[in-house]
Every structure is written in C-alpha cells, then in structure tokens.
Write an enzyme that holds these catalytic residues in place. Structure first.
Site, PDB file in Angstrom:
ATOM      1  N   HIS A  53      -1.375   1.332  -4.323  1.00 53.09           N
ATOM      2  CA  HIS A  53      -1.782   2.741  -4.204  1.00 53.09           C
ATOM      3  C   HIS A  53      -0.895   3.676  -5.021  1.00 53.09           C
ATOM      4  O   HIS A  53      -0.871   4.877  -4.784  1.00 53.09           O
ATOM      5  CB  HIS A  53      -1.797   3.160  -2.720  1.00 53.09           C
ATOM      6  CG  HIS A  53      -2.852   2.466  -1.918  1.00 53.09           C
ATOM      7  ND1 HIS A  53      -2.905   2.483  -0.541  1.00 53.09           N
ATOM      8  CD2 HIS A  53      -3.927   1.734  -2.305  1.00 53.09           C
ATOM      9  CE1 HIS A  53      -3.947   1.779  -0.123  1.00 53.09           C
ATOM     10  NE2 HIS A  53      -4.585   1.302  -1.174  1.00 53.09           N
ATOM     11  N   CYS A 100       0.148  18.506 -19.191  1.00 50.85           N
ATOM     12  CA  CYS A 100       0.457  17.496 -20.206  1.00 50.85           C
ATOM     13  C   CYS A 100       0.301  18.143 -21.586  1.00 50.85           C
ATOM     14  O   CYS A 100      -0.299  19.222 -21.704  1.00 50.85           O
ATOM     15  CB  CYS A 100      -0.560  16.369 -20.018  1.00 50.85           C
ATOM     16  SG  CYS A 100      -0.512  15.072 -21.237  1.00 50.85           S
ATOM     17  N   GLU A 143       1.116  -3.579  17.005  1.00 52.26           N
ATOM     18  CA  GLU A 143      -0.037  -3.805  17.879  1.00 52.26           C
ATOM     19  C   GLU A 143      -1.090  -4.639  17.144  1.00 52.26           C
ATOM     20  O   GLU A 143      -1.013  -4.758  15.919  1.00 52.26           O
ATOM     21  CB  GLU A 143      -0.643  -2.448  18.266  1.00 52.26           C
ATOM     22  CG  GLU A 143      -1.055  -1.679  17.029  1.00 52.26           C
ATOM     23  CD  GLU A 143      -1.223  -0.182  17.231  1.00 52.26           C
ATOM     24  OE1 GLU A 143      -0.973   0.310  18.338  1.00 52.26           O
ATOM     25  OE2 GLU A 143      -1.629   0.468  16.256  1.00 52.26           O
ATOM     26  N   CYS A 196      -5.422  12.270 -19.545  1.00 49.21           N
ATOM     27  CA  CYS A 196      -5.178  11.175 -20.501  1.00 49.21           C
ATOM     28  C   CYS A 196      -4.397  10.024 -19.878  1.00 49.21           C
ATOM     29  O   CYS A 196      -4.258   8.976 -20.491  1.00 49.21           O
ATOM     30  CB  CYS A 196      -4.473  11.696 -21.747  1.00 49.21           C
ATOM     31  SG  CYS A 196      -2.743  12.108 -21.476  1.00 49.21           S
ATOM     32  N   CYS A 205      -1.740  17.282 -23.646  1.00 51.92           N
ATOM     33  CA  CYS A 205      -3.191  17.336 -23.898  1.00 51.92           C
ATOM     34  C   CYS A 205      -3.850  18.434 -23.069  1.00 51.92           C
ATOM     35  O   CYS A 205      -5.072  18.577 -23.087  1.00 51.92           O
ATOM     36  CB  CYS A 205      -3.842  15.978 -23.586  1.00 51.92           C
ATOM     37  SG  CYS A 205      -4.137  15.700 -21.826  1.00 51.92           S
ATOM     38  N   ASN A 248       3.244  -6.615  13.349  1.00 52.00           N
ATOM     39  CA  ASN A 248       2.793  -5.249  13.554  1.00 52.00           C
ATOM     40  C   ASN A 248       3.184  -4.809  14.960  1.00 52.00           C
ATOM     41  O   ASN A 248       3.487  -5.653  15.800  1.00 52.00           O
ATOM     42  CB  ASN A 248       1.260  -5.168  13.395  1.00 52.00           C
ATOM     43  CG  ASN A 248       0.806  -3.784  12.956  1.00 52.00           C
ATOM     44  OD1 ASN A 248       1.220  -2.783  13.511  1.00 52.00           O
ATOM     45  ND2 ASN A 248      -0.039  -3.725  11.957  1.00 52.00           N
ATOM     46  N   GLN A 300       0.850  -1.200   0.000  1.00 50.39           N
ATOM     47  CA  GLN A 300       0.000   0.000   0.000  1.00 50.39           C
ATOM     48  C   GLN A 300       0.882   1.245   0.000  1.00 50.39           C
ATOM     49  O   GLN A 300       0.387   2.360  -0.073  1.00 50.39           O
ATOM     50  CB  GLN A 300      -0.873   0.012   1.255  1.00 50.39           C
ATOM     51  CG  GLN A 300      -1.822  -1.179   1.327  1.00 50.39           C
ATOM     52  CD  GLN A 300      -2.384  -1.351   2.729  1.00 50.39           C
ATOM     53  OE1 GLN A 300      -3.392  -0.773   3.085  1.00 50.39           O
ATOM     54  NE2 GLN A 300      -1.733  -2.171   3.524  1.00 50.39           N
ATOM     55  N   ASN A 301       2.184   1.045   0.098  1.00 51.33           N
ATOM     56  CA  ASN A 301       3.090   2.192   0.215  1.00 51.33           C
ATOM     57  C   ASN A 301       3.418   2.766  -1.157  1.00 51.33           C
ATOM     58  O   ASN A 301       3.545   2.041  -2.134  1.00 51.33           O
ATOM     59  CB  ASN A 301       4.375   1.782   0.937  1.00 51.33           C
ATOM     60  CG  ASN A 301       4.077   1.278   2.334  1.00 51.33           C
ATOM     61  OD1 ASN A 301       2.997   1.523   2.853  1.00 51.33           O
ATOM     62  ND2 ASN A 301       5.011   0.575   2.934  1.00 51.33           N
ATOM     63  N   THR A 325       0.686  -3.016   8.571  1.00 53.68           N
ATOM     64  CA  THR A 325      -0.529  -2.340   8.092  1.00 53.68           C
ATOM     65  C   THR A 325      -1.626  -2.419   9.148  1.00 53.68           C
ATOM     66  O   THR A 325      -1.782  -3.450   9.800  1.00 53.68           O
ATOM     67  CB  THR A 325      -1.042  -2.919   6.746  1.00 53.68           C
ATOM     68  OG1 THR A 325      -2.292  -2.290   6.432  1.00 53.68           O
ATOM     69  CG2 THR A 325      -1.211  -4.423   6.762  1.00 53.68           C
TER      70      THR A 325
HETATM   71  P1  OAD Z   1      -1.466   2.915   8.801  1.00 55.83           P
HETATM   72  O1  OAD Z   1      -0.777   4.182   9.198  1.00 55.83           O
HETATM   73  O2  OAD Z   1      -2.944   2.884   8.822  1.00 55.83           O
HETATM   74  O3  OAD Z   1      -0.968   1.727   9.740  1.00 55.83           O
HETATM   75  C1  OAD Z   1       0.383   1.495   9.992  1.00 55.83           C
HETATM   76  C2  OAD Z   1       0.472   0.267  10.880  1.00 55.83           C
HETATM   77  O4  OAD Z   1       1.839  -0.025  11.064  1.00 55.83           O
HETATM   78  C3  OAD Z   1      -0.132   0.461  12.282  1.00 55.83           C
HETATM   79  O5  OAD Z   1      -0.967  -0.644  12.578  1.00 55.83           O
HETATM   80  C4  OAD Z   1       1.091   0.509  13.201  1.00 55.83           C
HETATM   81  O6  OAD Z   1       0.840  -0.099  14.462  1.00 55.83           O
HETATM   82  C5  OAD Z   1       2.094  -0.293  12.422  1.00 55.83           C
HETATM   83  N1  OAD Z   1       3.501   0.078  12.650  1.00 55.83           N
HETATM   84  C6  OAD Z   1       4.046   1.293  12.891  1.00 55.83           C
HETATM   85  N2  OAD Z   1       5.376   1.233  12.983  1.00 55.83           N
HETATM   86  C7  OAD Z   1       5.712  -0.082  12.780  1.00 55.83           C
HETATM   87  C8  OAD Z   1       6.949  -0.799  12.742  1.00 55.83           C
HETATM   88  N3  OAD Z   1       8.126  -0.204  12.927  1.00 55.83           N
HETATM   89  N4  OAD Z   1       6.893  -2.130  12.509  1.00 55.83           N
HETATM   90  C9  OAD Z   1       5.701  -2.768  12.315  1.00 55.83           C
HETATM   91  N5  OAD Z   1       4.506  -2.137  12.341  1.00 55.83           N
HETATM   92  C10 OAD Z   1       4.518  -0.813  12.569  1.00 55.83           C
HETATM   93  O7  OAD Z   1      -0.873   2.517   7.372  1.00 55.83           O
HETATM   94  P2  OAD Z   1      -1.481   1.555   6.264  1.00 55.83           P
HETATM   95  O8  OAD Z   1      -2.109   0.351   6.864  1.00 55.83           O
HETATM   96  O9  OAD Z   1      -0.437   1.366   5.257  1.00 55.83           O
HETATM   97  O10 OAD Z   1      -3.891   5.053   1.551  1.00 55.83           O
HETATM   98  O11 OAD Z   1      -2.610   2.489   5.668  1.00 55.83           O
HETATM   99  C11 OAD Z   1      -3.327   2.067   4.560  1.00 55.83           C
HETATM  100  C12 OAD Z   1      -3.662   3.227   3.662  1.00 55.83           C
HETATM  101  O12 OAD Z   1      -4.291   4.267   4.413  1.00 55.83           O
HETATM  102  C13 OAD Z   1      -2.445   3.929   3.057  1.00 55.83           C
HETATM  103  O13 OAD Z   1      -1.930   3.258   1.934  1.00 55.83           O
HETATM  104  C14 OAD Z   1      -3.013   5.249   2.679  1.00 55.83           C
HETATM  105  C15 OAD Z   1      -3.786   5.561   3.946  1.00 55.83           C
HETATM  106  O14 OAD Z   1      -4.831   6.439   3.816  1.00 55.83           O
HETATM  107  C16 OAD Z   1      -4.007   5.979   0.601  1.00 55.83           C
HETATM  108  O15 OAD Z   1      -3.428   7.044   0.647  1.00 55.83           O
HETATM  109  C17 OAD Z   1      -4.897   5.566  -0.521  1.00 55.83           C
END
Ligand code: OAD
Length: 247
Positions: free
Chosen positions: A118, A147, A214, A129, A149, A212, A100-101, A187
């Site tokens: 993402h 662009c 937590e 376009c 266009c 994770n 998702q990064n 995540t």
């Molecule tokens: P989040 O910020 O929602 O979650 C990050 C997760 O990583 C949390 O559950 C933390 O506990 C955990 N975390 C933090 N530091 C860590 C570490 N050192 N080791 C392991 N875990 C750790 O991020 P995402 O789940 O990626 O979307 O969020 C999903 C999407 O929400 C993103 O891609 C973005 C956002 O809105 C868009 O922009 C479309």
C-alpha cells in the site's frame, strides 16, 4: 505461551518463510489501526480522505490529513514484533515480508526483503507523472506542492479504488506460493487483494500461521492461530523455534 510441537517443527524445518503484516503489528509502536477499537475508520470515512475523488475535490484537506499522519508516524519506533521478523530474515535462506502498512517500520527494524503493498507515507510522488519527490511541505496553509510537470504532489500510498503496485503484488503472490510457512500478523484480513495472500500460500501447500488479537475471516482456514499481541506472541514463538534450531 506454549506452542504446539507441529508449529515449532514446521518453522524449524522451513527454508522459505513469507509473511503478511497489517496495522496490528504496528499498534504496539503507537500507530493507530483502521478497524476495531480506536480504529481510524471508526471515526473517519475512507472515501472522504483516502480516495482519488477526495483528492481531486479537496487536495489540501487530503494532504493535510496525510501530513498529520506522517508527523505521527515519523518518530515511532519498531517494536518486538518488527525486530523479531528482522531476526528471522537473517536466519532463513528465503524470507519476505509483504506489508499493508505504510509506516516503514519493517525497514527501520532492519528487515530488507520488504514489499509495501500500500505504499509508504514517508515518500511522495507526482499525481500526474509519478515522479518520486522528496522534501515537500503538505502543512496547513502552504500552497499545493507541485512537480516540475505541474502535477500535484501526493503521498506515495495506495488509495481506495486504486491499483496496488503491480510488481510488488506479483512478487508477494510469488513469495506466498513458494512459502513452506506463511505468517499472517496483525491484519483483519478483509482488504483485498492483500487478504488473499495467506490463502494463496495455503493453496500452494504452505503451513499457515495467524497471529492476531482476535479471530479473522482467515482463522477457519489457517493451520494454527495464536491470539495475543504480536509483540508478545512472535518473539516467544521465535525463541522456541531458535531453541529447536540450536539444539
Ligand atoms: P485493520 O485495522 O483492519 O486490522 C488490524 C488487525 O490487527 C485487527 O484484526 C486487530 O485485531 C489486530 N491487532 C490490533 N492490535 C494488535 C496487536 N498488538 N497484535 C496483533 N494484532 C493486533 O488493519 P489492516 O488489516 O492492516 O488500506 O487493514 C488493511 C488495510 O485497510 C490498510 O492497509 C488500509 C486500510 O484501509 C489502505 O489504506 C489502502
């Protein structure tokens, strides 16, 4: 950290491993997460910065915010968690990362089979376009990048309310469905459809491991959860699997 024997055995026996990563895997590289302590969405509203509405209302503000984030990301380095996944890819016959990064750190670490759900903040495309366009300036005060266009150029990332790239999502589901072992790393597992991938893997018989800081909504359904920093847990886990593979 000592890992249960069945976890090491599952990873040692697996031929197909697939992974979902989120912002937590890049936290130790210095990239901000979205939720939790110091999360971006604690201070800013996603709908005001990361949505088509926001872009159409105030394109300069949205582009400046992405320019700021891009400058923060451009020089960061992959950490031990990214490099461990790259090492794992070299060892398994089938290995895929769906992330998702948008920071490009998996590829920087050497991973090749990476599916960016993402998008990628280091790439731009025309909002009209879809042409991929390099070398545009989003900095404050510069005219809106256009662009040929005449569409406005934007970062090639997915905004709230937008579809994920269809092929990348389909391939990610395929990899999840085929996986013997599925890893969910860093995540919060609250943003769909990405958060569905570990469950799709589970429903298709994969052994699912979560790493994770937590517990997450996924935790009750996975086969094993390890709570700690991805940059600590993943290399330790992989070291023990390698010892087993090399024995
Ligand atoms: P989040 O910020 O929602 O979650 C990050 C997760 O990583 C949390 O559950 C933390 O506990 C955990 N975390 C933090 N530091 C860590 C570490 N050192 N080791 C392991 N875990 C750790 O991020 P995402 O789940 O990626 O979307 O969020 C999903 C999407 O929400 C993103 O891609 C973005 C956002 O809105 C868009 O922009 C479309």
């Amino acid at each position: 950290m000592d890992f249960p024997k069945n976890v090491i055995e599952q990873l040692a026996a697996a031929k197909r491993v697939a992974v979902l990563t989120g912002a937590g895997i890049s936290a130790e590289s210095g990239v901000a997460t979205f939720r939790g302590k110091d999360g971006i969405w604690n201070k800013l509203k996603p709908e005001e910065l990361a949505s088509m509405d926001a872009f159409l209302k105030n394109p300069s503000m949205v582009l400046e915010w992405y320019d700021y984030r891009r400058k923060l990301i451009i020089d960061v380095k992959p950490n031990n968690a990214h490099t461990t996944l790259a090492e794992m890819e070299a060892r398994y016959p089938y290995f895929a990362i769906s992330t998702q990064n948008i920071d490009g750190l998996h590829r920087k670490a050497g991973s090749q089979n990476v599916f960016e759900l993402h998008g990628n903040i280091l790439r731009n495309r025309c909002n009209e376009c879809g042409a991929i366009i390099d070398d545009v300036e989003f900095a404050k005060g510069s005219p809106l990048p256009r662009c040929t266009c005449n569409g406005i150029v934007r970062p090639d990332v997915v905004w709230f309310g937008e579809m994920l790239p269809v092929e990348i999502l389909e391939t990610s589901y395929e990899k999840a469905a085929q996986a013997d072992v599925y890893l969910s790393v860093g995540t919060s597992a609250v943003v769909y459809p990405a958060a569905q991938l570990p469950m799709a893997a589970k429903q298709n018989g994969a052994f699912v491991i979560e790493i994770n800081l937590e517990p997450t909504p996924l935790s009750p359904y996975v086969d094993a959860s390890f709570f700690g920093k991805a940059g600590d847990v993943l290399p330790q886990l992989w070291r023990q699997v390698k010892e087993r593979l090399d024995a």
